[in-house]
Design a protein around this motif. Sequence first.
Motif, PDB file in Angstrom:
ATOM      1  N   TYR A 223       0.996  -1.526  -0.325  1.00  0.00           N
ATOM      2  CA  TYR A 223       0.549  -0.108  -0.119  1.00  0.00           C
ATOM      3  C   TYR A 223       1.093   1.347   0.058  1.00  0.00           C
ATOM      4  O   TYR A 223       0.897   2.428  -0.455  1.00  0.00           O
ATOM      5  CB  TYR A 223      -1.353  -0.595   1.311  1.00  0.00           C
ATOM      6  CG  TYR A 223      -1.467   1.566   1.582  1.00  0.00           C
ATOM      7  CD1 TYR A 223      -1.975   2.163   0.783  1.00  0.00           C
ATOM      8  CD2 TYR A 223      -0.909   1.683   2.419  1.00  0.00           C
ATOM      9  CE1 TYR A 223      -3.182   2.877   1.039  1.00  0.00           C
ATOM     10  CE2 TYR A 223      -1.312   3.600   2.825  1.00  0.00           C
ATOM     11  CZ  TYR A 223      -2.422   3.967   1.916  1.00  0.00           C
ATOM     12  OH  TYR A 223      -3.025   5.043   2.540  1.00  0.00           O
TER      13      TYR A 223
ATOM     14  N   SER B  81      -3.165   5.032   9.021  1.00  0.00           N
ATOM     15  CA  SER B  81      -3.186   5.792   7.854  1.00  0.00           C
ATOM     16  C   SER B  81      -4.493   5.626   7.116  1.00  0.00           C
ATOM     17  O   SER B  81      -4.381   6.769   6.482  1.00  0.00           O
ATOM     18  CB  SER B  81      -2.329   4.694   7.045  1.00  0.00           C
ATOM     19  OG  SER B  81      -1.373   4.138   7.472  1.00  0.00           O
ATOM     20  N   LEU B  82      -5.100   5.050   7.685  1.00  0.00           N
ATOM     21  CA  LEU B  82      -6.768   5.744   6.727  1.00  0.00           C
ATOM     22  C   LEU B  82      -6.878   6.680   7.628  1.00  0.00           C
ATOM     23  O   LEU B  82      -7.446   7.319   6.375  1.00  0.00           O
ATOM     24  CB  LEU B  82      -7.732   4.255   7.275  1.00  0.00           C
ATOM     25  CG  LEU B  82      -7.810   3.281   5.719  1.00  0.00           C
ATOM     26  CD1 LEU B  82      -8.096   2.564   6.533  1.00  0.00           C
ATOM     27  CD2 LEU B  82      -8.065   3.491   5.300  1.00  0.00           C
TER      28      LEU B  82
ATOM     29  N   ARG C   7      -5.210   9.637   5.430  1.00  0.00           N
ATOM     30  CA  ARG C   7      -5.871   9.929   3.896  1.00  0.00           C
ATOM     31  C   ARG C   7      -6.928  10.309   3.950  1.00  0.00           C
ATOM     32  O   ARG C   7      -7.772  10.922   3.609  1.00  0.00           O
ATOM     33  CB  ARG C   7      -5.752   8.573   3.727  1.00  0.00           C
ATOM     34  CG  ARG C   7      -4.282   7.461   2.923  1.00  0.00           C
ATOM     35  CD  ARG C   7      -3.515   8.630   2.866  1.00  0.00           C
ATOM     36  NE  ARG C   7      -3.987   9.040   1.232  1.00  0.00           N
ATOM     37  CZ  ARG C   7      -3.709   8.020  -0.420  1.00  0.00           C
ATOM     38  NH1 ARG C   7      -3.164   6.471  -0.046  1.00  0.00           N
ATOM     39  NH2 ARG C   7      -4.050   7.804  -0.588  1.00  0.00           N
ATOM     40  N   ARG C   8      -8.189   9.836   5.449  1.00  0.00           N
ATOM     41  CA  ARG C   8      -8.926  10.557   5.040  1.00  0.00           C
ATOM     42  C   ARG C   8      -9.351  11.925   6.027  1.00  0.00           C
ATOM     43  O   ARG C   8     -10.050  12.548   5.052  1.00  0.00           O
ATOM     44  CB  ARG C   8     -10.255   9.819   5.735  1.00  0.00           C
ATOM     45  CG  ARG C   8      -9.946   8.394   4.751  1.00  0.00           C
ATOM     46  CD  ARG C   8     -11.728   6.808   5.799  1.00  0.00           C
ATOM     47  NE  ARG C   8     -11.242   5.763   4.939  1.00  0.00           N
ATOM     48  CZ  ARG C   8     -12.292   5.115   5.269  1.00  0.00           C
ATOM     49  NH1 ARG C   8     -12.515   4.696   6.618  1.00  0.00           N
ATOM     50  NH2 ARG C   8     -12.166   3.851   4.272  1.00  0.00           N
TER      51      ARG C   8
ATOM     52  N   LEU D 268      -4.951  -1.113   2.035  1.00  0.00           N
ATOM     53  CA  LEU D 268      -5.455  -0.487   3.013  1.00  0.00           C
ATOM     54  C   LEU D 268      -6.676  -0.865   3.929  1.00  0.00           C
ATOM     55  O   LEU D 268      -5.802  -1.843   4.929  1.00  0.00           O
ATOM     56  CB  LEU D 268      -4.836   0.963   3.450  1.00  0.00           C
ATOM     57  CG  LEU D 268      -4.413   1.416   4.565  1.00  0.00           C
ATOM     58  CD1 LEU D 268      -3.296   1.100   4.954  1.00  0.00           C
ATOM     59  CD2 LEU D 268      -4.148   2.885   4.913  1.00  0.00           C
ATOM     60  N   GLU D 269      -7.731  -0.715   3.387  1.00  0.00           N
ATOM     61  CA  GLU D 269      -8.591  -1.355   4.203  1.00  0.00           C
ATOM     62  C   GLU D 269      -9.011  -3.285   4.437  1.00  0.00           C
ATOM     63  O   GLU D 269      -9.084  -3.802   4.907  1.00  0.00           O
ATOM     64  CB  GLU D 269     -10.456  -0.733   3.462  1.00  0.00           C
ATOM     65  CG  GLU D 269     -10.523   0.481   3.961  1.00  0.00           C
ATOM     66  CD  GLU D 269     -11.325   0.807   2.706  1.00  0.00           C
ATOM     67  OE1 GLU D 269     -11.826   0.346   1.751  1.00  0.00           O
ATOM     68  OE2 GLU D 269     -11.727   2.435   2.802  1.00  0.00           O
TER      69      GLU D 269
ATOM     70  N   CYS E 260      -7.144   3.769  -0.903  1.00  0.00           N
ATOM     71  CA  CYS E 260      -7.126   2.891   0.397  1.00  0.00           C
ATOM     72  C   CYS E 260      -7.743   1.136   0.198  1.00  0.00           C
ATOM     73  O   CYS E 260      -8.254   0.987   1.396  1.00  0.00           O
ATOM     74  CB  CYS E 260      -8.235   4.010   0.511  1.00  0.00           C
ATOM     75  SG  CYS E 260      -7.777   5.765   1.458  1.00  0.00           S
TER      76      CYS E 260
ATOM     77  N   ILE F 161      -5.544   2.131  10.499  1.00  0.00           N
ATOM     78  CA  ILE F 161      -6.627   2.335  10.986  1.00  0.00           C
ATOM     79  C   ILE F 161      -5.567   3.899  10.788  1.00  0.00           C
ATOM     80  O   ILE F 161      -5.986   4.611  10.709  1.00  0.00           O
ATOM     81  CB  ILE F 161      -6.911   2.149  12.241  1.00  0.00           C
ATOM     82  CG1 ILE F 161      -7.528   0.642  12.059  1.00  0.00           C
ATOM     83  CG2 ILE F 161      -7.651   2.683  12.951  1.00  0.00           C
ATOM     84  CD1 ILE F 161      -8.089   0.278  13.417  1.00  0.00           C
TER      85      ILE F 161
ATOM     86  N   GLN G  16       0.364   3.727  -2.731  1.00  0.00           N
ATOM     87  CA  GLN G  16       0.108   5.291  -2.734  1.00  0.00           C
ATOM     88  C   GLN G  16       1.254   6.527  -3.841  1.00  0.00           C
ATOM     89  O   GLN G  16       0.396   7.395  -3.537  1.00  0.00           O
ATOM     90  CB  GLN G  16      -0.018   5.339  -1.255  1.00  0.00           C
ATOM     91  CG  GLN G  16       0.936   5.690  -0.632  1.00  0.00           C
ATOM     92  CD  GLN G  16       1.025   6.552   0.746  1.00  0.00           C
ATOM     93  OE1 GLN G  16      -0.363   7.052   1.192  1.00  0.00           O
ATOM     94  NE2 GLN G  16       1.828   6.139   1.793  1.00  0.00           N
TER      95      GLN G  16
END
Length: 757
Positions: free
Chosen positions: A349, A384-385, A388-389, A362-363, A359, A382, A353
């Motif tokens: 991931y 990293s998510l 990103r969000r 990653l998910e 994502c 989590i 990126q």
Amino acid sequence: MASVHESLYFNPMMTNGVVHANVFGIKDWVTPYKMALLVLLSELGRSGSQLGLLERRRLNRLLLPLLQGPDMPLSRLRKAIEESCPHLASSVHIRLKLMAEGELKDMEQFFDDLSDSFSGTEPEVHKTSVVGLFLRHMILAYNKLSFSQVYKLYTALQQYFQNDEKKSGIDENDMELTNTEEQEGKMEKEELDAPLSREEEISCSGPLSQKQAEYFLSQQASLLKNDETKALTPASLQKELNNLLKFNPDFAEAHYLSYLNSLRVQDVFSSTHSLLHYFDRLILTGAESKSNGDEGYGRSLRYAALNLAALHCRFGHYQQAELALQEAIRIAQESNDHVCLQHCLSWLYILEQKIFDSCVLLEHSVNKSLHFGLPYLASLGIQSLVQRRAFAGKAANKLMDALKDSDLLHWKHSLSELIDISIAQKTAIWRLYGRSTMALQQAQTLLSMNSLEAVNVGVQQNNTESFAVVLCHLAELHAEQGYFAAASEILKHLKERFPPNSQHAQLWMLFDQKIQFERAMNDGRYHIADSLVAGITALSSIEGVYRKAIVLKAQNQMSEAHKLLQKLLIHCQKIKNTEMVISVLLSIAELYWRSSCHTIALPVLLQALALSREYSLQYLASETVLNLAFSQLILGIPEQALNILHMAIEPVLAHGAVLDKGCAMFLVAKCQVASAASYAQQKKIEALESAILNLNEAKTYFAKVDCKEQLRDVLYFQARLFHTLGKTQERNKCAMLFRQLHQELPAHGVPLINAFK
């Protein structure tokens, strides 16, 4: 770092008078220093009842580092014992002197008497205690020596004692030659020698035994993780590791510590070399096969490829990292190693990126990590998510809910490092969204926490990147509020905690340069600000280019600043750095104002407002609204400007920097004065008096950050208002202050009304 495996040992040899025991399962050998420790333990057993509780406690605390650490000169050992118990130090010295100046049979009798410590119904030493194991190892090692080796050991003991006597004699002569001058120079000498004490201790020791090497490696690895400032310098540590590897080239853990040491100085060649040697030695020694059966060989290969991919990714070699990662995935799939595959998926991931924004991987990685019981990896996913969000503009409440779920994992599994990362992440998110009060609260939370990991006394806890990030934010927050002295203290602490050669030093270097830049701009010293741009650019090219454009704009070089901002805008849009895109758009709008292109600035500001609201950047949205209000003021509709100011001024006053608060209040005063032109006489006087109050508040804010140009403009405006109201004394006072500042900072020929900030 993995502990030293049981199968590793040093080849027997004779070096510098140190006699190695024959290697028949023995990992230690007798040295003159260890004989001195044996004498200390013997004397401690004899005079145990005569020692006070405080002295015994000090000696017990001293014994463990003496037993585990490398050999040291007798003078240093005596000094260490004297600090705990002077009487015992004298007894040890006399006993060693009798043995060294006596005959060989005295040393043999000493080792025969050591066995008596374990005899009796209540022995002085328990066989399974730390001291008991040390005594048994030394007795066994001594009994394995041949007669010639015993004689060499006795000769080495005599030399060890004589070296101490010679040094003591030289010191006594120096004391006689120097009178009062030494008292002044003594402290300076001790201060100069103190940082070298650890290195001197190692350099005097000769080859280390396996247990000493284990202790040395674990200690240095722990210091590199928790408090890098107390570890040996990169050059000194590498020198000692090379010394270890010279006696045993197959010492795998020494190669790994060499890899970590090379990462400190960003040495890609040496770090790659050491990492490959670590896994090669791990396979050659058979250590992996012992702990993992037949899978040990393949396990080492796939994790070697995975670590190599991580190393290349760290240095920005993404193509080489992808090739190494593919190799790790192939071997892991052949071995059906789901844990290794999950680590590979996380790194995949990170590499993907760099190419496109997605994502999905990653998910999938988070779900699989939870399925296979890998909380550390799942939590990192989590985090990293959430990051990103946050950049994608998701609502803050949803991000905090996600971080709350990851915090449950952290506390459940006592993942101390990830707790720190989570709090630092929250601090950065609140800063991104413009909520400085919440960011300050999170930063204080992390700084007041104690680490869950056990570290040695005197070692800084949580000396990690998370703490560096939080302290940098804290310094910037204080600087924004005008507390420059406090910000300087925080940066000073950062410099001590993370020296310039440490891996996280670039963080505080960038923030330090940015704070200095803002202070120079506020003070009108554009030449100093321009000189700081090069340093900022070296640490962050985007920040450097942006600040170069700000300096050009302040120096009225409009066309050059516009070209630079346009190039930066295109680049930031390409890499999706929305925060910088909005800042660049606001600067471009200000250029249009200064060039009297007021109508062209409006679409630019509306674009910035749309982006800031789309990505939930509340503070930037408020700042954009202030700029729109200023545009409306210039276009002759001050009433409408006052109406939209009420939408934006509250977040600025609650969370904004002091300079922004001053600019907002100055703008309110300008709009009030412009609106009062159409009012009746009484209402007009009330409006002008209200504007003067707002100008006083703005003046307070500007004075706090020493922004002299803005102070000059406020004083000019106040003088005009006092003149209109017929207040001559107040007008003359403001005019005098304005003249003082105007002589110090001559104007650049820009009309007052065309500058918002």
